[in-house]
Design a protein around this motif. Structure first.
Motif, PDB file in Angstrom:
ATOM      1  N   ARG A 109       7.544   0.131  19.035  1.00  0.00           N
ATOM      2  CA  ARG A 109       6.447   0.584  19.766  1.00  0.00           C
ATOM      3  C   ARG A 109       5.577  -0.526  20.651  1.00  0.00           C
ATOM      4  N   PHE A 110       5.437  -1.807  19.905  1.00  0.00           N
ATOM      5  CA  PHE A 110       4.914  -2.917  20.731  1.00  0.00           C
ATOM      6  C   PHE A 110       5.677  -3.388  21.698  1.00  0.00           C
ATOM      7  N   VAL A 111       6.899  -3.589  21.466  1.00  0.00           N
ATOM      8  CA  VAL A 111       7.895  -4.004  22.414  1.00  0.00           C
ATOM      9  C   VAL A 111       8.244  -3.046  23.444  1.00  0.00           C
ATOM     10  N   ALA A 112       8.016  -1.686  23.145  1.00  0.00           N
ATOM     11  CA  ALA A 112       8.188  -0.503  24.355  1.00  0.00           C
ATOM     12  C   ALA A 112       7.058  -0.727  25.279  1.00  0.00           C
ATOM     13  N   ALA A 113       5.852  -0.798  24.572  1.00  0.00           N
ATOM     14  CA  ALA A 113       4.654  -0.961  25.417  1.00  0.00           C
ATOM     15  C   ALA A 113       4.839  -2.118  26.393  1.00  0.00           C
ATOM     16  N   LEU A 114       4.987  -3.245  25.723  1.00  0.00           N
ATOM     17  CA  LEU A 114       5.336  -4.315  26.834  1.00  0.00           C
ATOM     18  C   LEU A 114       6.307  -4.272  27.885  1.00  0.00           C
ATOM     19  N   ASP A 115       7.203  -3.532  27.443  1.00  0.00           N
ATOM     20  CA  ASP A 115       8.378  -3.256  28.529  1.00  0.00           C
ATOM     21  C   ASP A 115       7.764  -2.401  29.634  1.00  0.00           C
ATOM     22  N   ASP A 116       6.865  -1.391  29.082  1.00  0.00           N
ATOM     23  CA  ASP A 116       6.406  -0.539  30.362  1.00  0.00           C
ATOM     24  C   ASP A 116       5.260  -1.384  31.129  1.00  0.00           C
ATOM     25  N   LEU A 117       4.845  -2.312  30.861  1.00  0.00           N
ATOM     26  CA  LEU A 117       3.918  -3.158  31.706  1.00  0.00           C
ATOM     27  C   LEU A 117       4.799  -3.385  33.060  1.00  0.00           C
ATOM     28  N   PRO A 118       3.952  -3.485  34.200  1.00  0.00           N
ATOM     29  CA  PRO A 118       4.663  -3.775  35.413  1.00  0.00           C
ATOM     30  C   PRO A 118       5.050  -5.373  35.246  1.00  0.00           C
ATOM     31  N   PRO A 119       6.178  -5.706  36.148  1.00  0.00           N
ATOM     32  CA  PRO A 119       6.822  -6.859  35.881  1.00  0.00           C
ATOM     33  C   PRO A 119       5.961  -8.019  35.795  1.00  0.00           C
ATOM     34  N   ARG A 120       5.037  -8.265  36.746  1.00  0.00           N
ATOM     35  CA  ARG A 120       4.247  -9.267  36.914  1.00  0.00           C
ATOM     36  C   ARG A 120       3.283  -9.514  35.785  1.00  0.00           C
ATOM     37  N   CYS A 121       2.801  -8.377  35.517  1.00  0.00           N
ATOM     38  CA  CYS A 121       1.679  -8.222  34.398  1.00  0.00           C
ATOM     39  C   CYS A 121       2.522  -8.698  33.126  1.00  0.00           C
ATOM     40  N   ARG A 122       3.700  -8.076  32.787  1.00  0.00           N
ATOM     41  CA  ARG A 122       4.265  -8.442  31.681  1.00  0.00           C
ATOM     42  C   ARG A 122       4.650  -9.824  31.575  1.00  0.00           C
ATOM     43  N   GLU A 123       5.056 -10.614  32.825  1.00  0.00           N
ATOM     44  CA  GLU A 123       5.203 -11.967  32.718  1.00  0.00           C
ATOM     45  C   GLU A 123       4.266 -13.049  32.388  1.00  0.00           C
ATOM     46  N   VAL A 124       2.897 -12.379  32.919  1.00  0.00           N
ATOM     47  CA  VAL A 124       1.686 -13.182  32.675  1.00  0.00           C
ATOM     48  C   VAL A 124       1.337 -13.125  31.285  1.00  0.00           C
ATOM     49  N   VAL A 125       1.243 -11.809  30.728  1.00  0.00           N
ATOM     50  CA  VAL A 125       1.208 -11.588  29.359  1.00  0.00           C
ATOM     51  C   VAL A 125       2.123 -12.441  28.350  1.00  0.00           C
ATOM     52  N   MET A 126       3.295 -12.442  28.454  1.00  0.00           N
ATOM     53  CA  MET A 126       4.088 -13.086  27.862  1.00  0.00           C
ATOM     54  C   MET A 126       4.086 -14.740  28.013  1.00  0.00           C
ATOM     55  N   LEU A 127       3.919 -15.359  29.143  1.00  0.00           N
ATOM     56  CA  LEU A 127       3.708 -16.696  29.379  1.00  0.00           C
ATOM     57  C   LEU A 127       2.368 -17.087  28.692  1.00  0.00           C
ATOM     58  N   ARG A 128       1.254 -16.232  28.963  1.00  0.00           N
ATOM     59  CA  ARG A 128      -0.154 -16.730  28.386  1.00  0.00           C
ATOM     60  C   ARG A 128      -0.292 -16.509  26.462  1.00  0.00           C
ATOM     61  N   LYS A 129       0.310 -15.202  26.183  1.00  0.00           N
ATOM     62  CA  LYS A 129       0.052 -14.773  24.808  1.00  0.00           C
ATOM     63  C   LYS A 129       1.192 -15.251  23.962  1.00  0.00           C
ATOM     64  N   VAL A 130       2.350 -14.875  24.558  1.00  0.00           N
ATOM     65  CA  VAL A 130       3.507 -15.271  23.590  1.00  0.00           C
ATOM     66  C   VAL A 130       3.883 -16.833  23.619  1.00  0.00           C
ATOM     67  N   ASP A 131       4.025 -17.488  24.852  1.00  0.00           N
ATOM     68  CA  ASP A 131       4.603 -18.625  24.881  1.00  0.00           C
ATOM     69  C   ASP A 131       3.290 -19.680  24.899  1.00  0.00           C
ATOM     70  N   GLY A 132       2.151 -19.182  24.963  1.00  0.00           N
ATOM     71  CA  GLY A 132       0.934 -20.071  24.753  1.00  0.00           C
ATOM     72  C   GLY A 132       0.570 -20.859  25.667  1.00  0.00           C
ATOM     73  N   LEU A 133       0.838 -20.732  26.996  1.00  0.00           N
ATOM     74  CA  LEU A 133       0.365 -21.418  28.199  1.00  0.00           C
ATOM     75  C   LEU A 133      -0.760 -21.157  28.585  1.00  0.00           C
TER      76      LEU A 133
END
Length: 185
Positions: A109-133
């Motif tokens: 469900r989390f992955v689906a919610a992440l996929d539902d984010l707009p592309p730029r928003c998803r990329e920002v969240v991934m870079l900041r929260k997952v990759d730790g930038l």
């Protein structure tokens, strides 16, 4: 009787109060702490300047403020031993096959919610929260302003939280927080 350090502080540091307070208001959420933070910056600046007056007061004061906020943020992330010890007192259920399967479903469900984010928003969240930038690194990598990164993070995290709570995923976290709060942690 004023000395060179006192004169320097009065003429070079105190006039920066407006700039310092704008910085603190912009970078620290708790308005009740702003005056204390300002005083701590002043104390650190004064103490450090005893060893020698800096050439330029403004960068020195602002760097001191930045370092203070970093120190405070790091300290706020430290979990007290008492809080950790009380987690073991909560008698959480052991990991059963049902809980394991439920965890996998929650992750999907989390992955689906992440996929539902707009592309730029998803990329920002991934870079900041997952990759730790850092916010600055994300802004540089994507070629956008830092406050755009901040807004996209807020938007993305809010959307993820709403999606997860809509499926009841956050209920267990809220129960745990309520238990800890009742115990005075």
């Amino acid at each position: 009787m004023p000395n060179d350090l006192d004169d320097w502080f009065i003429t070079e540091v105190l006039p920066l109060e407006g700039t310092l307070m704008r910085y603190l208001r912009h970078n620290w959420r708790d308005s009740a702490e702003w005056a204390d933070l300002r005083q701590e910056v002043y104390a650190r600046v004064y103490e450090a300047a005893r060893a020698g007056l800096p050439e330029r007061a403004a960068p020195f004061v602002m760097t001191t403020a930045r370092n203070l906020l970093i120190d405070r943020a790091r300290r706020s992330q430290v979990v007290s031993i008492e809080a950790y010890a009380e987690l073991s007192d909560l008698a959480l259920d052991e990991l059963t096959p049902d809980r394991h399967a439920g965890g996998r479903a929650d992750l999907q469900r989390f992955v689906a919610a992440l996929d539902d984010l707009p592309p730029r928003c998803r990329e920002v969240v991934m870079l900041r929260k997952v990759d730790g930038l850092s916010q600055r690194e994300v802004a540089e990598k994507m070629g956008i302003a830092e406050d755009t990164v901040e807004k996209q993070i807020a938007k993305g995290m809010r959307a993820l939280a709403d999606a997860l709570f809509a499926h009841g995923i956050g209920a267990g976290i809220r129960k745990l927080e309520d238990r800890l709060r009742k115990r005075g942690t």
